[in-house]
Design a protein around this motif. Structure first.
Motif, PDB file in Angstrom:
ATOM      1  N   THR A   1       0.748  -1.057   0.114  1.00  0.00           N
ATOM      2  CA  THR A   1      -0.042  -0.096  -0.051  1.00  0.00           C
ATOM      3  C   THR A   1       0.760   1.336  -0.044  1.00  0.00           C
ATOM      4  OG1 THR A   1      -0.062   0.103   2.346  1.00  0.00           O
ATOM      5  CG2 THR A   1      -1.832  -1.128   1.301  1.00  0.00           C
ATOM      6  N   PRO A   2       0.518   2.250  -0.793  1.00  0.00           N
ATOM      7  CA  PRO A   2       1.097   3.640  -0.704  1.00  0.00           C
ATOM      8  C   PRO A   2       1.612   3.963   0.707  1.00  0.00           C
ATOM      9  CG  PRO A   2      -0.403   3.476  -2.423  1.00  0.00           C
ATOM     10  CD  PRO A   2      -0.602   2.267  -1.667  1.00  0.00           C
ATOM     11  N   ALA A   3       0.566   4.076   1.484  1.00  0.00           N
ATOM     12  CA  ALA A   3       0.956   4.685   2.903  1.00  0.00           C
ATOM     13  C   ALA A   3       1.972   3.771   3.742  1.00  0.00           C
ATOM     14  CB  ALA A   3      -0.412   4.395   3.554  1.00  0.00           C
ATOM     15  N   ARG A   4       2.031   2.523   3.626  1.00  0.00           N
ATOM     16  CA  ARG A   4       3.277   1.886   4.112  1.00  0.00           C
ATOM     17  C   ARG A   4       4.302   2.184   3.448  1.00  0.00           C
ATOM     18  NH1 ARG A   4       3.229  -0.027   8.833  1.00  0.00           N
ATOM     19  NH2 ARG A   4       4.243  -2.116   8.384  1.00  0.00           N
ATOM     20  N   ALA A   5       4.489   2.245   2.156  1.00  0.00           N
ATOM     21  CA  ALA A   5       5.738   2.494   1.506  1.00  0.00           C
ATOM     22  C   ALA A   5       6.297   3.814   1.696  1.00  0.00           C
ATOM     23  CB  ALA A   5       5.522   2.085  -0.003  1.00  0.00           C
ATOM     24  N   MET A   6       5.426   4.621   1.752  1.00  0.00           N
ATOM     25  CA  MET A   6       5.935   6.086   2.158  1.00  0.00           C
ATOM     26  C   MET A   6       6.391   6.158   3.647  1.00  0.00           C
ATOM     27  SD  MET A   6       2.762   8.347   0.285  1.00  0.00           S
ATOM     28  CE  MET A   6       3.305   9.889   1.252  1.00  0.00           C
ATOM     29  N   THR A   7       5.716   5.443   4.375  1.00  0.00           N
ATOM     30  CA  THR A   7       6.124   5.665   5.903  1.00  0.00           C
ATOM     31  C   THR A   7       7.472   4.928   5.956  1.00  0.00           C
ATOM     32  OG1 THR A   7       3.999   5.706   6.619  1.00  0.00           O
ATOM     33  CG2 THR A   7       5.586   4.896   8.012  1.00  0.00           C
ATOM     34  N   ALA A   8       7.746   3.816   5.313  1.00  0.00           N
ATOM     35  CA  ALA A   8       8.905   3.150   5.238  1.00  0.00           C
ATOM     36  C   ALA A   8      10.133   3.816   4.876  1.00  0.00           C
ATOM     37  CB  ALA A   8       8.998   1.810   4.511  1.00  0.00           C
TER      38      ALA A   8
END
Length: 133
Positions: free
Chosen positions: A39-46
């Protein structure tokens, strides 16, 4: 894979600065595949947690390139409605002032994209000094 994104990103980003050039290229490709499949949110956070804050130039550059490609793919309007909008704005401002020219270029491209949206423009004005904008 969403549950393991943070750990995978940590290991792969460490390999970016701690490996020969051919391994760095493979790791960068792998990170791109990982970003595309979570998910984009998880990728961005990481990427913001592990990559942008790194003291290693190669890691920041890799994270900046991936964040920029995600922003281009998702679109600024859609990102404005996420809870990470403020953090993304602050991160783009930091990257736009990075010491590495490639990282700085990615950050500046992010800022240009963000300035085209009213919410992000307001957030940028709050988090980055007007002289730096």
């Amino acid at each position: 894979m969403d549950s393991e994104v943070d750990e995978v990103a940590r290991v792969l980003l460490q390999m970016v600065w701690n490996s020969p050039e051919f391994v760095q290229k493979a790791v960068t490709q792998t990170l791109g595949i990982m970003v595309a499949n979570v998910t984009p949110a998880r990728a961005m956070t990481a990427l913001m947690d592990r990559g942008v804050k790194s003291r290693h130039v190669q890691v920041r550059k890799c994270a900046a390139e991936l964040l920029l490609s995600m922003m281009e793919k998702i679109g600024v309007t859609k990102l404005a409605d996420t809870p990470r909008a403020e953090r993304l704005t602050h991160t783009a401002g930091e990257l736009a002032q990075d010491s590495d020219k490639d990282t700085r270029h990615c950050g500046q491209e992010m800022v240009k994209m963000l300035l085209n949206h009213q919410k992000f423009k307001r957030l940028l004005e709050q988090s980055v000094s007007t002289r730096d904008l």
